[in-house]
Design a protein around this motif. Sequence first.
Motif, PDB file in Angstrom:
ATOM      1  N   TYR A 264      36.080  36.506  41.172  1.00 11.72           N
ATOM      2  CA  TYR A 264      35.284  35.471  40.511  1.00 11.72           C
ATOM      3  C   TYR A 264      34.314  36.075  39.498  1.00 11.72           C
ATOM      4  O   TYR A 264      34.409  35.824  38.289  1.00 11.72           O
ATOM      5  N   ILE A 265      33.384  36.899  39.961  1.00  9.50           N
ATOM      6  CA  ILE A 265      32.418  37.491  39.035  1.00  9.50           C
ATOM      7  C   ILE A 265      33.088  38.515  38.140  1.00  9.50           C
ATOM      8  O   ILE A 265      32.794  38.600  36.941  1.00  9.50           O
ATOM      9  N   GLN A 266      34.017  39.297  38.677  1.00  9.58           N
ATOM     10  CA  GLN A 266      34.640  40.342  37.870  1.00  9.58           C
ATOM     11  C   GLN A 266      35.439  39.753  36.704  1.00  9.58           C
ATOM     12  O   GLN A 266      35.622  40.403  35.672  1.00  9.58           O
ATOM     13  N   GLY A 267      35.903  38.503  36.860  1.00 12.35           N
ATOM     14  CA  GLY A 267      36.593  37.841  35.764  1.00 12.35           C
ATOM     15  C   GLY A 267      35.668  37.111  34.813  1.00 12.35           C
ATOM     16  O   GLY A 267      36.116  36.552  33.815  1.00 12.35           O
ATOM     17  N   GLY A 268      34.388  37.090  35.093  1.00  5.86           N
ATOM     18  CA  GLY A 268      33.401  36.391  34.264  1.00  5.86           C
ATOM     19  C   GLY A 268      32.644  35.363  35.070  1.00  5.86           C
ATOM     20  O   GLY A 268      31.428  35.384  35.137  1.00  5.86           O
ATOM     21  N   GLY A 269      33.371  34.410  35.682  1.00  2.79           N
ATOM     22  CA  GLY A 269      32.772  33.458  36.593  1.00  2.79           C
ATOM     23  C   GLY A 269      32.018  32.314  35.938  1.00  2.79           C
ATOM     24  O   GLY A 269      30.818  32.412  35.714  1.00  2.79           O
ATOM     25  N   ASN A 304      26.977  55.413  35.416  1.00  2.00           N
ATOM     26  CA  ASN A 304      28.340  54.905  35.169  1.00  2.00           C
ATOM     27  C   ASN A 304      28.289  53.610  34.357  1.00  2.00           C
ATOM     28  O   ASN A 304      28.891  52.588  34.708  1.00  2.00           O
ATOM     29  N   ALA A 305      27.555  53.672  33.253  1.00  2.00           N
ATOM     30  CA  ALA A 305      27.313  52.471  32.451  1.00  2.00           C
ATOM     31  C   ALA A 305      28.596  51.860  31.905  1.00  2.00           C
ATOM     32  O   ALA A 305      28.669  50.639  31.696  1.00  2.00           O
ATOM     33  N   ASP A 306      29.616  52.693  31.681  1.00  2.00           N
ATOM     34  CA  ASP A 306      30.872  52.134  31.166  1.00  2.00           C
ATOM     35  C   ASP A 306      31.565  51.273  32.219  1.00  2.00           C
ATOM     36  O   ASP A 306      32.085  50.194  31.914  1.00  2.00           O
ATOM     37  N   LEU A 307      31.563  51.730  33.477  1.00  2.00           N
ATOM     38  CA  LEU A 307      32.117  50.908  34.552  1.00  2.00           C
ATOM     39  C   LEU A 307      31.309  49.628  34.734  1.00  2.00           C
ATOM     40  O   LEU A 307      31.870  48.548  34.951  1.00  2.00           O
ATOM     41  N   PHE A 308      29.993  49.751  34.647  1.00  2.00           N
ATOM     42  CA  PHE A 308      29.133  48.575  34.790  1.00  2.00           C
ATOM     43  C   PHE A 308      29.464  47.541  33.727  1.00  2.00           C
ATOM     44  O   PHE A 308      29.560  46.340  34.012  1.00  2.00           O
ATOM     45  N   TRP A 309      29.690  48.011  32.516  1.00  3.75           N
ATOM     46  CA  TRP A 309      30.056  47.094  31.417  1.00  3.75           C
ATOM     47  C   TRP A 309      31.410  46.448  31.695  1.00  3.75           C
ATOM     48  O   TRP A 309      31.575  45.238  31.551  1.00  3.75           O
ATOM     49  N   ALA A 310      32.388  47.236  32.102  1.00  3.90           N
ATOM     50  CA  ALA A 310      33.764  46.744  32.240  1.00  3.90           C
ATOM     51  C   ALA A 310      33.939  45.778  33.394  1.00  3.90           C
ATOM     52  O   ALA A 310      34.635  44.757  33.266  1.00  3.90           O
ATOM     53  N   GLY A 315      37.676  41.891  34.625  1.00  5.44           N
ATOM     54  CA  GLY A 315      38.743  41.589  35.573  1.00  5.44           C
ATOM     55  C   GLY A 315      38.722  42.491  36.788  1.00  5.44           C
ATOM     56  O   GLY A 315      38.289  43.643  36.724  1.00  5.44           O
ATOM     57  N   GLY A 316      39.203  41.942  37.913  1.00  4.70           N
ATOM     58  CA  GLY A 316      39.193  42.678  39.176  1.00  4.70           C
ATOM     59  C   GLY A 316      40.471  43.462  39.408  1.00  4.70           C
ATOM     60  O   GLY A 316      41.434  43.375  38.653  1.00  4.70           O
ATOM     61  N   SER A 317      40.455  44.266  40.478  1.00  9.36           N
ATOM     62  CA  SER A 317      41.635  44.973  40.988  1.00  9.36           C
ATOM     63  C   SER A 317      42.195  45.996  40.021  1.00  9.36           C
ATOM     64  O   SER A 317      43.377  46.341  40.103  1.00  9.36           O
ATOM     65  N   THR A 318      41.369  46.534  39.133  1.00 16.67           N
ATOM     66  CA  THR A 318      41.919  47.496  38.190  1.00 16.67           C
ATOM     67  C   THR A 318      41.014  48.696  37.915  1.00 16.67           C
ATOM     68  O   THR A 318      41.499  49.759  37.574  1.00 16.67           O
ATOM     69  N   PHE A 319      39.695  48.564  38.088  1.00 19.33           N
ATOM     70  CA  PHE A 319      38.778  49.676  37.854  1.00 19.33           C
ATOM     71  C   PHE A 319      38.341  50.356  39.151  1.00 19.33           C
ATOM     72  O   PHE A 319      37.890  51.505  39.131  1.00 19.33           O
ATOM     73  N   GLY A 320      38.455  49.657  40.262  1.00 22.93           N
ATOM     74  CA  GLY A 320      38.037  50.188  41.542  1.00 22.93           C
ATOM     75  C   GLY A 320      37.911  49.056  42.548  1.00 22.93           C
ATOM     76  O   GLY A 320      38.179  47.896  42.226  1.00 22.93           O
ATOM     77  N   VAL A 321      37.505  49.409  43.757  1.00 24.56           N
ATOM     78  CA  VAL A 321      37.294  48.404  44.797  1.00 24.56           C
ATOM     79  C   VAL A 321      35.797  48.165  44.928  1.00 24.56           C
ATOM     80  O   VAL A 321      35.056  49.041  45.397  1.00 24.56           O
ATOM     81  N   VAL A 322      35.354  47.016  44.485  1.00 22.96           N
ATOM     82  CA  VAL A 322      33.936  46.672  44.583  1.00 22.96           C
ATOM     83  C   VAL A 322      33.602  46.369  46.038  1.00 22.96           C
ATOM     84  O   VAL A 322      34.281  45.574  46.693  1.00 22.96           O
ATOM     85  N   ASP A 497      25.539  42.304  26.581  1.00 19.29           N
ATOM     86  CA  ASP A 497      26.508  43.385  26.419  1.00 19.29           C
ATOM     87  C   ASP A 497      27.270  43.609  27.717  1.00 19.29           C
ATOM     88  O   ASP A 497      26.909  44.445  28.542  1.00 19.29           O
ATOM     89  N   ASN A 498      28.329  42.843  27.903  1.00 19.45           N
ATOM     90  CA  ASN A 498      29.241  43.057  29.016  1.00 19.45           C
ATOM     91  C   ASN A 498      30.647  42.690  28.553  1.00 19.45           C
ATOM     92  O   ASN A 498      30.872  42.374  27.389  1.00 19.45           O
ATOM     93  N   ALA A 499      31.611  42.732  29.482  1.00 19.98           N
ATOM     94  CA  ALA A 499      33.010  42.544  29.111  1.00 19.98           C
ATOM     95  C   ALA A 499      33.468  41.094  29.163  1.00 19.98           C
ATOM     96  O   ALA A 499      34.664  40.827  29.040  1.00 19.98           O
ATOM     97  N   VAL A 500      32.578  40.144  29.326  1.00 20.12           N
ATOM     98  CA  VAL A 500      32.958  38.733  29.343  1.00 20.12           C
ATOM     99  C   VAL A 500      33.661  38.387  28.033  1.00 20.12           C
ATOM    100  O   VAL A 500      33.225  38.788  26.944  1.00 20.12           O
ATOM    101  N   ASN A 501      34.753  37.646  28.147  1.00 19.50           N
ATOM    102  CA  ASN A 501      35.531  37.216  26.993  1.00 19.50           C
ATOM    103  C   ASN A 501      34.621  36.586  25.934  1.00 19.50           C
ATOM    104  O   ASN A 501      33.929  35.608  26.222  1.00 19.50           O
ATOM    105  N   PRO A 502      34.598  37.115  24.700  1.00 20.85           N
ATOM    106  CA  PRO A 502      33.731  36.525  23.675  1.00 20.85           C
ATOM    107  C   PRO A 502      33.992  35.038  23.448  1.00 20.85           C
ATOM    108  O   PRO A 502      33.081  34.303  23.049  1.00 20.85           O
ATOM    109  N   ALA A 503      35.223  34.588  23.714  1.00 21.75           N
ATOM    110  CA  ALA A 503      35.549  33.175  23.494  1.00 21.75           C
ATOM    111  C   ALA A 503      34.768  32.257  24.426  1.00 21.75           C
ATOM    112  O   ALA A 503      34.598  31.066  24.122  1.00 21.75           O
ATOM    113  N   TRP A 504      34.283  32.784  25.561  1.00 19.52           N
ATOM    114  CA  TRP A 504      33.462  31.973  26.454  1.00 19.52           C
ATOM    115  C   TRP A 504      32.184  31.506  25.756  1.00 19.52           C
ATOM    116  O   TRP A 504      31.638  30.439  26.069  1.00 19.52           O
ATOM    117  N   ARG A 505      31.668  32.305  24.831  1.00 17.38           N
ATOM    118  CA  ARG A 505      30.331  32.059  24.292  1.00 17.38           C
ATOM    119  C   ARG A 505      30.280  30.875  23.325  1.00 17.38           C
ATOM    120  O   ARG A 505      29.199  30.395  22.995  1.00 17.38           O
TER     121      ARG A 505
END
Length: 618
Positions: A264-269, A304-310, A315-322, A497-505
């Motif tokens: 949910y949150i990892q996809g934007g939410g 690990n600011a790059d992971l925090f941004w991503a 999206g979930g299930s691809t950078f690690g297990v939160v 500044d995060n990875a949320v889809n710009p189209a959401w805005r």
Amino acid sequence: MHQWFSARVILLWLQAVAVVAATSNSNQEIRAGLYGLERNHLEGRKTDHLQGKKCKAYPGDSDWPSSQQWQDFNETLEGALIKTVPEASRCYGNATTGDSPECQSLSETWGNSSLRIEDPSSIRSVLFQGMTCMPPAFAPNFFSINATGKACALGAYPEYVVNVTSVSQIQHAINFAREHDIRLVIKNTGHDFGAKSVGKGALSIWTHHLKEKSFNWYESKEYSGPSVKLGAGVQVHEAYALAKRHEVTLVGGEGKTVGHVGGYIQGGGHSPLTSIWGMAADHVLSIDLVTATGAFTTADPTTNADLFWAIRGGGGSTFGVVTSMVIKAFPQIKATTMRYSMSTGGNFTQDKFWEAQKAYVDNFEYYADLGYYSYYRIRHVNGQIFHDMTSWVAPNTSETVFRASIAPVVERWRSIGVPFEPIIREYDNFPDAWADGFPQEPWTWNMRQASRFFPRSVLSNNTTRAASFNAIREVFDAGANLIMFNMRNPPGSATIDNAVNPAWRDILMFAIMFVTWSPSDTPKYVTQLSRNLTYAWNPKWKALTPGSGTYMSESDYIEPDWQESFHGDKYPRLYEIKQKWDPEGVFYAQNAVGSEDWEMGETLLGHLPSQNSRLCRK
């Protein structure tokens, strides 16, 4: 106790009780034994025997772990390894039949999301799993008997599930999967619509019982104020209950049993509070996770600011297990909600229905800018149009003000002859408004969907708004059902500044089209429904919204050009971060960052990638 409870389910329940009791432990206790793992295990040993291997290992392959290796692995996990048995298997075999009390009880409750999420492997996106083990009443005729010749087969359900209750178990699972090159999937509740929680021959990390939750004061350079820390298994209703106890408000989902900090949150939410406070991912302060090397780490603005941004929107299930997140909490607010339903028939014709809908959509910009959010459905029911407003939410708004704001539309509806009796209520806190306004979501299994964002630039223009409205009606008239949202992202959110889809805005409408079928429908019919979504209907919406996108968590399973649709111009950076943190491809999920480097060898209905097939590098 219901008869359908098996001994295995009872055992899982007892494990869950033990986990809940442990959630009061300190963060240090939760991490107990974490650094006892060997250093080379944490950093990830080079697995020379896997170099050059193209496909993930599968049962029957020479490099698949032996029974003894699985047994040893289970001992390492302190007994947390579960050999997957599909939930509907109780309806098959020598001991039970489709007429047995156990099977009948399962069939009667198959749509109950609270029950389904307690199973280690049950998912909503069962179509893409192959529907290899369904209760007989739901077993589809449009899929032939699976290759094993059995009425109930494992299919794309994982071979084994790790019922994790500690970080160290997640580390062991990742290391085991990486060293044996086994497909690895992550599951919390199974609410995923895109089959990210399954895969043939997979090992699954089940985070559902990571229930740590606490209310804290957070201090950092970027933020000072109230916050909550939520484990990966905490569901929305549990998070909101915590917020209510501490008289704060959280930006979370409308689904009661959805996991709060997973996909949910990892996809934007998006949230009933999005129009005033933006996306749920916008308010994450810190993330704890286990990476592809098995290392447990924190990601925040300075570490690990790059992971925090991503992870915040990528999206979930691809950078690690939160394993947990710390999330900003807002002050307690009042809210007013409205619910209603209506159906065509008699003098209320279908043309009158669409005339009434147009009167509402014409005011989407006005209502979104007031901070409102609406979630409603338009469906085909017995030859008529059935429309229900699940909830129209007015955050921080009194009933008096809300009624005044909707009066022009209500007056217009009355003049058209719309038969509806709305329920409007004011609440002194958001959790109560949400609990009454959003009924528990069903565990839908016989649907497929596609979706699109309609931005402000389209809906604020009379010509393009009318064209969009006509395209939505056209898709409905062709056979699709609709789920519609009216919302915005508040001013200034595009600078986050995060990875949320710009189209959401720039959104004012999020529109979902979906199709359903019955088990008796033919392969030709279901195939055509599915193909219509991707190749006939959704292109009509895309043509009207160039440069926009859609929500990865509620999208087409085979969304064309998904990288752009889900991530816009942020995708190159996301892919770069994926390659940095997971160069070996330990984590894979359908339409997740980096998934284009892999492919599955079989299809369902001739055009849907089958999770019940080998996963291989291209």
